[in-house]
Write a protein that holds these residues in place. Structure first.
Motif, PDB file in Angstrom:
ATOM      1  N   ALA A   1     -36.085 -41.267 -30.153  1.00  0.00           N
ATOM      2  CA  ALA A   1     -36.340 -42.690 -29.928  1.00  0.00           C
ATOM      3  C   ALA A   1     -37.462 -43.156 -30.832  1.00  0.00           C
ATOM      4  O   ALA A   1     -38.169 -42.361 -31.449  1.00  0.00           O
ATOM      5  N   GLY A   2     -37.621 -44.480 -30.908  1.00  0.00           N
ATOM      6  CA  GLY A   2     -38.723 -45.050 -31.677  1.00  0.00           C
ATOM      7  C   GLY A   2     -38.268 -46.142 -32.609  1.00  0.00           C
ATOM      8  O   GLY A   2     -37.527 -47.046 -32.226  1.00  0.00           O
ATOM      9  N   HIS A   3     -38.684 -46.033 -33.872  1.00  0.00           N
ATOM     10  CA  HIS A   3     -38.390 -47.042 -34.875  1.00  0.00           C
ATOM     11  C   HIS A   3     -36.969 -46.882 -35.421  1.00  0.00           C
ATOM     12  O   HIS A   3     -36.306 -45.867 -35.190  1.00  0.00           O
ATOM     13  N   VAL A   4     -36.535 -47.904 -36.182  1.00  0.00           N
ATOM     14  CA  VAL A   4     -35.236 -47.861 -36.853  1.00  0.00           C
ATOM     15  C   VAL A   4     -35.487 -47.892 -38.354  1.00  0.00           C
ATOM     16  O   VAL A   4     -35.867 -48.930 -38.904  1.00  0.00           O
ATOM     17  N   PRO A   5     -35.329 -46.765 -39.051  1.00  0.00           N
ATOM     18  CA  PRO A   5     -35.538 -46.748 -40.501  1.00  0.00           C
ATOM     19  C   PRO A   5     -34.620 -47.751 -41.206  1.00  0.00           C
ATOM     20  O   PRO A   5     -33.468 -47.966 -40.790  1.00  0.00           O
ATOM     21  N   THR A   6     -35.122 -48.356 -42.270  1.00  0.00           N
ATOM     22  CA  THR A   6     -34.380 -49.393 -42.990  1.00  0.00           C
ATOM     23  C   THR A   6     -33.015 -48.903 -43.448  1.00  0.00           C
ATOM     24  O   THR A   6     -32.008 -49.616 -43.337  1.00  0.00           O
ATOM     25  N   ASP A   7     -32.946 -47.671 -43.969  1.00  0.00           N
ATOM     26  CA  ASP A   7     -31.682 -47.152 -44.488  1.00  0.00           C
ATOM     27  C   ASP A   7     -30.693 -46.779 -43.385  1.00  0.00           C
ATOM     28  O   ASP A   7     -29.537 -46.466 -43.668  1.00  0.00           O
TER      29      ASP A   7
ATOM     30  N   ASP B   1     -40.816 -33.556 -24.830  1.00  0.00           N
ATOM     31  CA  ASP B   1     -39.830 -34.255 -24.001  1.00  0.00           C
ATOM     32  C   ASP B   1     -38.851 -35.089 -24.816  1.00  0.00           C
ATOM     33  O   ASP B   1     -37.756 -35.389 -24.342  1.00  0.00           O
ATOM     34  N   LEU B   2     -39.242 -35.486 -26.009  1.00  0.00           N
ATOM     35  CA  LEU B   2     -38.362 -36.259 -26.885  1.00  0.00           C
ATOM     36  C   LEU B   2     -38.867 -36.183 -28.317  1.00  0.00           C
ATOM     37  O   LEU B   2     -39.973 -35.678 -28.567  1.00  0.00           O
ATOM     38  N   LEU B   3     -38.063 -36.694 -29.246  1.00  0.00           N
ATOM     39  CA  LEU B   3     -38.418 -36.737 -30.661  1.00  0.00           C
ATOM     40  C   LEU B   3     -38.824 -38.154 -31.027  1.00  0.00           C
ATOM     41  O   LEU B   3     -38.192 -39.118 -30.605  1.00  0.00           O
ATOM     42  N   LYS B   4     -39.865 -38.270 -31.854  1.00  0.00           N
ATOM     43  CA  LYS B   4     -40.343 -39.590 -32.274  1.00  0.00           C
ATOM     44  C   LYS B   4     -39.840 -39.886 -33.681  1.00  0.00           C
ATOM     45  O   LYS B   4     -40.110 -39.145 -34.634  1.00  0.00           O
ATOM     46  N   ILE B   5     -39.141 -40.995 -33.825  1.00  0.00           N
ATOM     47  CA  ILE B   5     -38.617 -41.438 -35.118  1.00  0.00           C
ATOM     48  C   ILE B   5     -39.516 -42.509 -35.714  1.00  0.00           C
ATOM     49  O   ILE B   5     -39.849 -43.493 -35.043  1.00  0.00           O
TER      50      ILE B   5
ATOM     51  N   ARG C   1     -32.280 -43.079 -27.862  1.00  0.00           N
ATOM     52  CA  ARG C   1     -32.368 -43.340 -26.415  1.00  0.00           C
ATOM     53  C   ARG C   1     -32.974 -44.696 -26.126  1.00  0.00           C
ATOM     54  O   ARG C   1     -32.567 -45.386 -25.186  1.00  0.00           O
ATOM     55  N   THR C   2     -33.954 -45.089 -26.923  1.00  0.00           N
ATOM     56  CA  THR C   2     -34.494 -46.440 -26.839  1.00  0.00           C
ATOM     57  C   THR C   2     -34.734 -46.969 -28.245  1.00  0.00           C
ATOM     58  O   THR C   2     -34.966 -46.204 -29.181  1.00  0.00           O
ATOM     59  N   ILE C   3     -34.662 -48.288 -28.356  1.00  0.00           N
ATOM     60  CA  ILE C   3     -35.093 -48.979 -29.571  1.00  0.00           C
ATOM     61  C   ILE C   3     -36.442 -49.596 -29.239  1.00  0.00           C
ATOM     62  O   ILE C   3     -36.537 -50.505 -28.422  1.00  0.00           O
ATOM     63  N   ASP C   4     -37.488 -49.075 -29.848  1.00  0.00           N
ATOM     64  CA  ASP C   4     -38.835 -49.516 -29.511  1.00  0.00           C
ATOM     65  C   ASP C   4     -39.282 -50.646 -30.435  1.00  0.00           C
ATOM     66  O   ASP C   4     -38.943 -50.663 -31.625  1.00  0.00           O
ATOM     67  N   HIS C   5     -40.037 -51.580 -29.868  1.00  0.00           N
ATOM     68  CA  HIS C   5     -40.558 -52.749 -30.588  1.00  0.00           C
ATOM     69  C   HIS C   5     -39.440 -53.728 -30.995  1.00  0.00           C
ATOM     70  O   HIS C   5     -39.680 -54.604 -31.830  1.00  0.00           O
ATOM     71  N   LEU C   6     -38.226 -53.577 -30.440  1.00  0.00           N
ATOM     72  CA  LEU C   6     -37.064 -54.356 -30.885  1.00  0.00           C
ATOM     73  C   LEU C   6     -36.847 -54.152 -32.381  1.00  0.00           C
ATOM     74  O   LEU C   6     -36.312 -55.024 -33.074  1.00  0.00           O
TER      75      LEU C   6
END
Length: 447
Positions: free
Chosen positions: A208-214, A180-184, A226-231
């Motif tokens: 959606a998921g995490h935001v890599p540092t780079d 249903d979606l891709l996990k980052i 689609r979402t920013i998870d864990h802020l």
């Protein structure tokens, strides 16, 4: 005239209460006060209602005495209790179908049931494992008990993505496989992330998921996470781990998020644990830990003794957590799409029951009970609107419902121990829930 009205409503939706057949179970909630969460009702509670479910759909609702009830229906007397949509866990996990060494085989089924016991009828699973798509189908077709699942595939990270071409190929594979979606996850370069985003947009699949540092929060938002998870990524952008961040900076980040239509799944309770801001002694005493295998529980206790987390900020954890709370408040005030999630079953987040740990953080950030419920019902239904209709007590919607003892708009903690839970039209009474919880606790005591 009133019965004619309910019949016409049924016709409009291609449904008929009187045409209910024996092979499609009918359940009726009588004399319930309904928090429909329908936007047109604006948070109004409809008093003394009857709600009829056939199969997995709500097929009729109206004032007590105005709705025809089939003779063979299962009747649940509300006695003035409150009915509302089931909640969603928008950053949850489902264990692999094959258990790890030392973890009881029953753990997967227990996790699925614990979600229901806590009033969670929908789970967005945020890390795929082999055979989970079959698990999703098994639940949908009634071969297994659990919440409706929407599943991300295996993680996109520095170990699974080599370059742009391989990143795009992997996106295509996940779309073809039916995730249903891709996990980052962390570790991706900006170039790799851009390739994932571009191919995901072409394939029509969310990521959606995490935001890599780079990558950074602004690129992740602009590129369409689609979402920013864990802020994740917000406070890294503004050095918010060690010192207070100004209201103006948080407001600008919130407005930037809203402008790009990106949702957030805060998971504040878990993150307080990960960064070292949680109350360790209180967590050790959580009563819901009895429903977790001893090996899992031991791992959680070991974390408290020796935090092994890339997110741990130790001496500045209190400042870090305060910034997170103020960021959530700023996002809420700006009108950001906030989605309820706890990251269960991670550290001290027992599936379903972790809602009682997350919701107080949302209250503390200034969110009203209505908006907290909205974040786990209507907002989630809108998120998955292309797949199904749910998230409101409305004719035609999936019959995912909570029956609670008090008005949740006045006492939101009433959600923590529902009188009963209906998932896909299947009713789980309080007595059945308590019996199952006792069985789970006994099994893990006997390990």
């Amino acid at each position: 005239m009133a019965k004619l009205g309910s019949f016409l409503v049924s016709l409009l939706f291609g449904l008929s209460v009187t045409a209910a057949t024996a092979n499609e179970h009918v359940t009726v909630f009588e004399n319930v006060h309904v928090l429909t969460m329908q936007p047109e009702h604006q948070g109004q509670i409809l008093r003394q209602q009857t709600v009829v479910i056939q199969g997995d759909r709500i097929i009729a609702m109206g004032a007590q005495g105005d709705v025809e009830i089939p003779a063979h229906a299962q009747r649940i007397t509300g006695e003035g209790r409150y009915l509302l949509p089931g909640l969603a866990e928008m950053h949850g996990h489902v264990p692999p179908t094959q258990s790890f060494t030392g973890i009881p085989e029953r753990y997967l089924d227990d996790v699925l049931y614990l979600y229901l016991a806590g009033g969670v009828t929908t789970v967005r699973g945020m890390l795929g494992h082999p055979h989970q798509l079959q698990l999703k189908d098994d639940i949908a077709e009634g071969r297994r008990i659990g919440p409706t699942l929407y599943l991300a595939g295996p993680s996109f990270n520095s170990n699974t993505v080599r370059d742009r071409a391989q990143a795009r190929q992997r996106v295509r594979e996940h779309a073809e496989e039916g995730w249903d979606l891709l996990k980052i996850h962390p570790g991706l370069s900006l170039d790799q992330y851009q390739a994932i985003a571009a191919e995901a947009h072409e394939q029509g699949i969310d990521f959606a998921g995490h935001v890599p540092t780079d990558v950074g929060i602004r690129h992740a938002i602009i590129l369409g996470s689609r979402t920013i998870d864990h802020l994740d990524g917000y406070l890294a952008e503004v050095d918010g781990f060690e010192q207070p961040v100004s209201d103006e900076v948080l407001q600008e980040l919130a407005e930037f998020t809203v402008a790009h239509g990106v949702g957030v799944v805060p998971t504040q309770a878990l993150w307080a644990t990960l960064i070292g801001a949680g109350d360790a002694e209180a967590m050790r005493a959580y009563p819901e830990l009895q429903y977790v295998p001893q090996q899992v529980r031991a791992g959680w206790f070991n974390f408290l003794d020796d935090p092994q987390s890339v997110y741990y900020t130790g001496n500045t954890a209190a400042v870090h957590q305060e910034n997170r709370q103020r960021l959530l408040a700023a996002l809420y005030e700006a009108g950001a799409e906030i989605l309820l999630g706890t990251d269960a079953p991670q550290l001290f987040s027992v599936p379903g029951l972790s809602m009682r740990r997350e919701i107080p953080f949302m209250v503390d950030a200034g969110m009203t009970p209505y908006d907290i419920i909205y974040s786990g019902t209507v907002a989630v239904g809108q998120y998955f609107a292309q797949q199904d209709e749910f998230g409101q007590v409305r004719v035609g919607h999936r019959a995912d419902l909570l029956l609670v003892g008090e008005n949740p708009l006045e006492n939101i903690s009433t959600l923590y121990e529902p009188v009963g839970v209906m998932a896909q039209g299947q009713w789980h009474s309080r007595s059945a829930i308590e019996a199952k919880l006792a069985e789970i606790a006994a099994a893990y005591r006997a390990e």
